[in-house]
Design a protein around this motif. Structure first.
Motif, short mmCIF file in Angstrom:
data_model
loop_
_atom_site.label_atom_id
_atom_site.label_comp_id
_atom_site.label_asym_id
_atom_site.label_seq_id
_atom_site.Cartn_x
_atom_site.Cartn_y
_atom_site.Cartn_z
N UNK A 198 0.85 -1.19 0.00
CA UNK A 198 0.00 0.00 0.00
C UNK A 198 0.88 1.24 0.00
N UNK A 199 0.81 2.08 -1.04
CA UNK A 199 1.60 3.32 -1.04
C UNK A 199 1.12 4.26 0.07
N UNK A 200 2.08 4.93 0.69
CA UNK A 200 1.79 5.86 1.77
C UNK A 200 2.26 7.24 1.36
N UNK A 201 1.36 8.22 1.48
CA UNK A 201 1.70 9.61 1.18
C UNK A 201 1.64 10.42 2.45
N UNK A 202 2.55 11.33 2.57
CA UNK A 202 2.56 12.23 3.72
C UNK A 202 2.19 13.63 3.25
N UNK A 203 1.37 14.32 4.05
CA UNK A 203 0.87 15.62 3.60
C UNK A 203 2.00 16.56 3.23
N UNK A 204 1.85 17.19 2.07
CA UNK A 204 2.83 18.16 1.60
C UNK A 204 2.13 19.39 1.08
N UNK A 205 2.31 19.67 -0.18
CA UNK A 205 1.68 20.83 -0.80
C UNK A 205 0.77 20.37 -1.92
N UNK A 206 -0.20 21.18 -2.26
CA UNK A 206 -1.11 20.88 -3.35
C UNK A 206 -0.39 21.15 -4.68
N UNK A 207 0.52 20.24 -5.02
CA UNK A 207 1.39 20.49 -6.17
C UNK A 207 0.65 20.37 -7.49
N UNK A 208 -0.49 19.70 -7.53
CA UNK A 208 -1.16 19.49 -8.80
C UNK A 208 -2.18 20.57 -9.11
N UNK A 209 -2.44 21.48 -8.18
CA UNK A 209 -3.43 22.53 -8.42
C UNK A 209 -2.83 23.63 -9.28
N UNK A 210 -3.58 24.07 -10.24
CA UNK A 210 -3.14 25.16 -11.10
C UNK A 210 -3.80 26.45 -10.66
N UNK A 211 -3.04 27.54 -10.78
CA UNK A 211 -3.58 28.83 -10.35
C UNK A 211 -4.73 29.23 -11.25
N UNK A 212 -5.80 29.69 -10.66
CA UNK A 212 -6.96 30.12 -11.43
C UNK A 212 -7.00 31.63 -11.56
N UNK A 213 -8.15 32.14 -11.97
CA UNK A 213 -8.30 33.57 -12.13
C UNK A 213 -8.43 34.28 -10.81
N UNK A 214 -8.12 35.55 -10.81
CA UNK A 214 -8.22 36.35 -9.60
C UNK A 214 -9.66 36.80 -9.39
N UNK A 215 -10.00 37.05 -8.16
CA UNK A 215 -11.33 37.53 -7.84
C UNK A 215 -11.24 38.52 -6.69
N UNK A 216 -12.26 39.33 -6.58
CA UNK A 216 -12.26 40.38 -5.56
C UNK A 216 -12.33 39.77 -4.17
#
Length: 275
Positions: A198-216
């Protein structure tokens, strides 16, 4: 397409001390709830319909591997356990959602969860997942099917009514343990799952998220004191502050940056934001 089955490892037969209120759990009676098992079945069906991958993920200690071995036995393509202690998971589900997404190697297209967990039962984790992913959410579904490139669900409402939903990925769905059960695993698949690592992952950063548009920026609403007036009109005036004396706005045109800085500092001192 990546379809994620977010499974919750919890004690299905937890006991509570009647004197101290302490909750006692046992790894031997822990596992996936009926809602989580239905969520896994839905994830497998969606992955098959879209010719994608089904990844089962859970947050917990090493004992939670049994939940993932069952997912492998019934047909999940991949599994991941996010290493975390039970004490680190908050009751509102926000920490669980963060840990789940932190442990994923890729951004999921569809996430399927049980409608609530057996230990806390808040049912808020799917909503936190949808918020972090920026995905649409379909919560409390009793039916979930694939129609072409879309997903269709049926949600239970009060008074015996039903609400039909049509949506597409990215989406987060939570399902009730309705008229559906998890498929049975074959004996060779069960044996292979028992031997799988069973692969085990340890919390890190949301590396796969892409920056979206800006909002107010949207500030949080202020808590206002309850007005003492009895008449509705007077209560409305008190809440809106229409009768409160206000300092009229002042337009300044500083000639130099130093003068502009002095004006700003003077304003902050007058209103108690600086000393």
């Amino acid at each position: 397409m990546l379809v994620v089955a977010a499974l919750r490892w919890s004690d299905q037969r937890a006991t509570v001390d009647p004197l101290t209120g302490e909750v006692r759990t046992d790894p031997r009676t822990s596992g996936a709830s009926a809602a989580d098992r239905v969520a896994l079945e839905h994830a497998l069906r969606i992955a098959e319909a879209f010719d994608g991958r089904c990844l089962a993920v859970t947050v917990g200690p090493r004992e939670a591997d049994e939940v993932l071995r069952e997912a492998l036995a019934v047909g999940a393509h991949e599994v991941i356990r996010v290493e975390a202690l039970a004490e680190t998971i908050t009751e509102d589900g926000s920490e669980t959602a963060r840990l789940l997404l932190d442990g994923l190697p890729d951004r999921p297209d569809v996430v399927v969860c049980g409608d609530h967990s057996a230990d806390r039962g808040t049912g808020s984790t799917p909503a936190f997942l949808a918020q972090r992913l920026g995905a649409c959410q379909a919560l409390g579904l009793v039916e979930l099917t694939v129609a072409g490139e879309e997903l269709r669900g049926v949600r239970r409402l009060d008074g015996g009514r039903r609400e039909r939903l049509v949506f597409g990925p990215p989406a987060v769905c939570s399902v009730e343990p309705a008229d559906l059960g998890l498929r049975r695993a074959s004996l060779p698949a069960t044996i292979a799952a028992r031997r799988a690592e069973i692969p085990v992952a340890r919390p890190g950063s949301l590396r796969y998220l892409r920056a979206g548009g800006t909002r107010a920026y949207s500030p949080r609403p202020r808590a206002l004191p309850v007005p003492r007036e009895a008449a509705p009109h007077q209560r409305l005036l008190a809440l809106t502050g229409a009768l409160v004396e206000r300092t009229p706005p002042q337009l300044v045109r500083p000639a130099t940056p130093e003068e502009a800085a002095r004006e700003l500092l003077d304003y902050l001192r007058r209103h108690g934001y600086a000393e």
